[in-house]
Design a protein around this motif. Structure first.
Motif, PDB file in Angstrom:
ATOM      1  N   THR A 110      86.144 -94.401  14.680  1.00  0.00           N
ATOM      2  CA  THR A 110      85.769 -94.640  13.297  1.00  0.00           C
ATOM      3  C   THR A 110      84.340 -94.188  13.049  1.00  0.00           C
ATOM      4  O   THR A 110      83.523 -94.119  13.966  1.00  0.00           O
ATOM      5  N   ARG A 111      84.046 -93.876  11.783  1.00  0.00           N
ATOM      6  CA  ARG A 111      82.703 -93.448  11.386  1.00  0.00           C
ATOM      7  C   ARG A 111      82.042 -94.540  10.564  1.00  0.00           C
ATOM      8  O   ARG A 111      82.590 -95.004   9.562  1.00  0.00           O
ATOM      9  N   ALA A 112      80.871 -94.979  10.998  1.00  0.00           N
ATOM     10  CA  ALA A 112      80.165 -96.078  10.344  1.00  0.00           C
ATOM     11  C   ALA A 112      79.571 -95.630   9.015  1.00  0.00           C
ATOM     12  O   ALA A 112      79.001 -94.539   8.908  1.00  0.00           O
ATOM     13  N   VAL A 113      79.727 -96.499   8.003  1.00  0.00           N
ATOM     14  CA  VAL A 113      79.090 -96.246   6.712  1.00  0.00           C
ATOM     15  C   VAL A 113      77.575 -96.384   6.885  1.00  0.00           C
ATOM     16  O   VAL A 113      77.093 -97.248   7.579  1.00  0.00           O
ATOM     17  N   GLY A 114      76.846 -95.527   6.244  1.00  0.00           N
ATOM     18  CA  GLY A 114      75.387 -95.608   6.318  1.00  0.00           C
ATOM     19  C   GLY A 114      74.819 -94.634   7.332  1.00  0.00           C
ATOM     20  O   GLY A 114      74.069 -93.732   6.991  1.00  0.00           O
ATOM     21  N   THR A 115      75.219 -94.780   8.602  1.00  0.00           N
ATOM     22  CA  THR A 115      74.679 -93.904   9.654  1.00  0.00           C
ATOM     23  C   THR A 115      75.488 -92.629   9.817  1.00  0.00           C
ATOM     24  O   THR A 115      74.966 -91.622  10.289  1.00  0.00           O
ATOM     25  N   GLY A 116      76.776 -92.675   9.471  1.00  0.00           N
ATOM     26  CA  GLY A 116      77.628 -91.503   9.675  1.00  0.00           C
ATOM     27  C   GLY A 116      77.969 -91.260  11.137  1.00  0.00           C
ATOM     28  O   GLY A 116      78.504 -90.205  11.490  1.00  0.00           O
ATOM     29  N   THR A 117      77.696 -92.239  11.998  1.00  0.00           N
ATOM     30  CA  THR A 117      77.928 -92.089  13.431  1.00  0.00           C
ATOM     31  C   THR A 117      79.377 -92.422  13.784  1.00  0.00           C
ATOM     32  O   THR A 117      79.918 -93.437  13.341  1.00  0.00           O
ATOM     33  N   TRP A 118      79.971 -91.548  14.607  1.00  0.00           N
ATOM     34  CA  TRP A 118      81.329 -91.791  15.068  1.00  0.00           C
ATOM     35  C   TRP A 118      81.302 -92.633  16.334  1.00  0.00           C
ATOM     36  O   TRP A 118      80.485 -92.414  17.229  1.00  0.00           O
ATOM     37  N   SER A 119      82.195 -93.594  16.414  1.00  0.00           N
ATOM     38  CA  SER A 119      82.323 -94.419  17.612  1.00  0.00           C
ATOM     39  C   SER A 119      83.065 -93.647  18.689  1.00  0.00           C
ATOM     40  O   SER A 119      83.641 -92.587  18.437  1.00  0.00           O
ATOM     41  N   GLY A 120      83.060 -94.178  19.894  1.00  0.00           N
ATOM     42  CA  GLY A 120      83.945 -93.658  20.921  1.00  0.00           C
ATOM     43  C   GLY A 120      85.358 -94.149  20.675  1.00  0.00           C
ATOM     44  O   GLY A 120      85.618 -94.914  19.733  1.00  0.00           O
ATOM     45  N   TRP A 121      86.280 -93.728  21.519  1.00  0.00           N
ATOM     46  CA  TRP A 121      87.655 -94.188  21.390  1.00  0.00           C
ATOM     47  C   TRP A 121      87.738 -95.670  21.737  1.00  0.00           C
ATOM     48  O   TRP A 121      87.217 -96.105  22.769  1.00  0.00           O
ATOM     49  N   GLN A 122      88.370 -96.450  20.869  1.00  0.00           N
ATOM     50  CA  GLN A 122      88.544 -97.880  21.100  1.00  0.00           C
ATOM     51  C   GLN A 122      90.031 -98.203  21.201  1.00  0.00           C
ATOM     52  O   GLN A 122      90.842 -97.718  20.398  1.00  0.00           O
ATOM     53  N   ASP A 123      90.384 -99.029  22.182  1.00  0.00           N
ATOM     54  CA  ASP A 123      91.786 -99.427  22.357  1.00  0.00           C
ATOM     55  C   ASP A 123      92.138-100.558  21.393  1.00  0.00           C
ATOM     56  O   ASP A 123      91.357-101.494  21.193  1.00  0.00           O
ATOM     57  N   VAL A 124      93.324-100.468  20.830  1.00  0.00           N
ATOM     58  CA  VAL A 124      93.878-101.510  19.964  1.00  0.00           C
ATOM     59  C   VAL A 124      94.960-102.235  20.759  1.00  0.00           C
ATOM     60  O   VAL A 124      95.817-101.592  21.376  1.00  0.00           O
ATOM     61  N   GLU A 125      94.926-103.561  20.767  1.00  0.00           N
ATOM     62  CA  GLU A 125      95.912-104.347  21.508  1.00  0.00           C
ATOM     63  C   GLU A 125      97.303-104.133  20.918  1.00  0.00           C
ATOM     64  O   GLU A 125      97.554-104.416  19.745  1.00  0.00           O
TER      65      GLU A 125
END
Length: 488
Positions: A110-125
Motif C-alpha cells: 500500500t501507498r501511504a497518504v501524505g508521504t507517497g511511500t510504498w510499504s513492503g509486501w504484507q501478509d493477510v491472515e
C-alpha cells in the motif's frame, strides 16, 4: 441453540431524553482522519462506478489472473497491479462461498497518504472462517454471507497492489506458529488447490464517527427519529437504530453516552442486584462474586454508524464462558483504535455480510474496552466470534496480532477486569470450567458437550492459532486476576 430476537424499534419512546450537542471526545478519530471530511456512510462502491471519493465507504475490486498459462485450469495466482485508488485504511479479500477455504497466500502493498511511500509486501491472515456465526443459525445460514480473510489495518492509503497465490492444501498454519518460508516454485500444479471463486479486494475507509441528524451548530434539536429537532430542546435528532443501540445500555448509563463509567465494588454489587436480583440464590445475594464494573466505550463512543447493521438484536440465554481472540489486523496507534474498530465493523457487515461486528467486546493495546456487537453490554448478546460456540458465551478481541508479539500488560489487565465483571453478572468463576454444546466445527462435532475453561482462547474451541501464542499463554494470568477481582 436457544436464543431469541428482540426488536430495536420500540425504544423510540426514549425520545423524551436529549443527546449532548457536542460530539463525545472519545469518538474523535485518529490523526489519519482528514479535517473537513464528509460523514456519509456510503454503500459498497465498485471502483469502476465510483465518480467521487466517499468517506466511510468500501471499494470492492475484482481480482484478475496474474499467471499467463491457464491450460491446467483455474489460475494459480490472482491479483491487481499497482494502482491509484481512493483513500482507505483497512484491506481484506472476500469470495463467494463462505464454506470454501483459501489455501494460499494473500499479500498486499500500500501507498501511504501524505508521504507517497510504498510499504513492503504484507501478509493477510487467510484463515478466518472460524470467526463466524454458528452453522444453522439465521446469520450463519444466510445466503448473502461471504468467505473472507481477516482484515488488515494499513493506515490511510491511496495506492494498492495485491497478489493471491494458491498453495497446496497442507496442514493448517494453526498447527505451527512459524511462517512458511519454503520455495513456492517447488509446488507442482497438480498439488495446487484452486482459489475460491469471486475473489474481490475490499478497501475500507472507516470514515469519521457517525453523525446524528440535525445541525449541532444550530443549538436546536430533538430525539424524534428521522426528523429535524424541535427548537429549544438542546438536543439533536437521531435515528431509531442509534436510539436502540444506546437504549440497550440504559440501565448502566444515560442515553447517548460515549462511555459507561467504571464503578466501585459496592456500587457494582448493588447494580447486580438491580439487574439480576430475581435470578440470584440467597447465597449469591449474601456474597456476590463480581468484579467492579470497568469503563467501557460505547458504540456511540467509537463512532458506529448504526444504519449499517441489522436492526434487530440477537440474544442467547446466558454467558457461561468468554473466548479471547486477536484481530490479526497488524500494528496501530491507540488513537487509531476507534477508526480501526469502525473499519472492522464495516468489513464484517458490508464485505462479509454479517448482521453486525462479530465480537462482543474489543480491547486495544492501551487497555481500553469497547462495546462490540449491539444489544447491551450487560446482556447475553449472541456474537459471531467462535464458530460452534457462540451460544452462551461472549467474544473478546484484542486489537493486533499476538503470534510472536507479546500483549501489553494493560490489555491483559483489561481482559481480567472485563471478564470479572461480565462473567460475575452470570455467576461464573473465571478460574473454573464449564460445559458448552458445540454447534459444529473442526474440533468438536455438532451436539457434543465440551468441557472448557470459563476463560478460553479461541483455539480451545476450534483448530486455529487465534488468539496467537503470546496472548494465549497470558490467559492463566488473566483467569487468576479476574477471580481476584471477583473476591474469590
Amino acid at each position: 441453540m436457544r436464543g431469541f430476537l428482540a426488536s430495536s424499534i420500540g425504544v423510540t419512546c426514549a425520545a423524551a431524553l436529549v443527546l449532548p450537542l457536542a460530539p463525545p471526545a472519545v469518538a474523535a478519530p485518529g490523526a489519519e482522519a482528514a479535517a473537513g471530511r464528509g460523514t456519509a456512510a456510503g454503500p459498497v462502491v465498485r471502483r469502476a462506478d465510483a465518480e467521487a471519493y466517499v468517506p466511510g465507504s468500501t471499494q470492492s475490486l475484482p481480482l484478475a489472473p496474474l499467471t499467463r498459462d491457464r491450460a491446467a485450469g483455474a489460475p494459480a495466482e490472482q491479483g491487481l497491479s499497482r494502482r491509484d485508488v481512493d483513500h482507505f485504511s483497512l484491506v481484506g479479500v472476500v469470495w463467494d462461498d463462505p464454506a470454501t477455504e483459501l489455501h494460499g497466500r494473500v499479500q498486499v502493498r500500500t501507498r501511504a497518504v501524505g508521504t507517497g511511500t510504498w510499504s513492503g509486501w504484507q501478509d493477510v491472515e487467510t484463515h478466518n472462517s472460524e470467526h463466524a456465526a454458528d452453522p444453522d443459525t439465521p446469520e450463519g445460514a444466510s445466503p448473502s454471507v461471504r468467505g473472507g480473510t481477516a482484515p488488515l489495518w494499513v493506515g490511510e492509503s491511496d495506492g494498492v497492489e495485491v497478489r493471491v497465490t494458491a498453495q497446496p492444501a497442507e496442514p493448517r498454519p494453526e498447527e505451527s506458529e512459524s511462517e512458511p518460508n519454503g520455495d513456492d516454485s517447488a509446488v507442482t500444479a497438480a498439488a495446487i488447490t484452486p482459489l475460491p471463486d469471486g475473489l474481490h479486494l475490499e478497501l475500507v475507509d472507516p470514515g469519521d464517527p457517525a453523525p446524528v441528524q440535525g445541525d449541532p451548530g444550530s443549538g436546536t434539536g430533538g430525539l424524534n427519529p428521522g426528523t429535524s429537532g424541535a427548537a429549544g430542546t438542546g438536543g439533536i435528532a437521531v435515528s431509531a437504530d442509534a436510539l436502540a443501540a444506546s437504549a440497550a445500555n440504559a440501565e448502566l448509563t444515560s442515553l447517548g453516552a460515549a462511555e459507561i463509567p467504571e464503578l466501585g465494588r459496592i456500587e457494582t454489587e448493588r447494580e447486580l442486584l438491580a439487574l439480576r436480583g430475581s435470578e440470584l440464590t440467597q447465597e449469591q445475594r449474601a456474597k456476590p462474586y463480581i468484579g467492579p464494573r470497568p469503563r467501557i466505550v460505547t458504540r456511540r463512543g467509537w463512532g458506529a454508524n448504526e444504519s449499517w447493521r441489522e436492526r434487530r438484536f440477537a440474544y442467547t440465554k446466558k454467558v457461561k464462558a468468554a473466548f479471547v481472540h486477536h484481530t490479526a489486523t497488524g500494528s496501530y496507534w491507540c488513537k487509531q483504535s476507534p477508526s480501526l474498530i469502525r473499519g472492522i465493523y464495516r468489513y464484517h457487515v458490508k464485505s462479509m455480510r454479517w448482521r453486525d461486528i462479530g465480537y462482543n467486546f474489543v480491547i486495544d493495546r492501551c487497555g481500553r474496552i469497547y462495546e462490540g456487537r449491539a444489544g447491551g453490554v450487560a446482556k447475553p448478546v449472541m456474537g459471531a466470534h467462535t464458530l460452534g460456540f457462540n451460544s452462551n458465551s461472549m467474544g473478546i478481541a484484542v486489537l493486533g496480532n499476538y503470534g510472536t508479539r507479546k500483549p501489553t500488560v494493560r490489555a491483559v489487565k483489561a481482559i481480567a477486569r472485563l471478564t470479572a465483571w461480565k462473567l460475575g453478572l452470570y455467576g461464573a468463576n473465571p478460574r473454573g470450567k464449564t460445559y458448552l454444546r458445540s454447534g459444529g466445527g473442526n474440533l468438536y462435532r455438532k451436539g457434543k458437550n465440551v468441557r472448557l475453561n470459563v476463560i478460553s482462547g479461541h483455539r480451545d474451541g476450534y483448530s486455529t492459532s487465534c488468539p496467537g501464542w503470546q496472548l494465549y499463554r497470558k490467559l492463566g494470568s488473566a483467569r487468576s486476576s479476574a477471580a481476584r477481582y471477583q473476591g474469590r
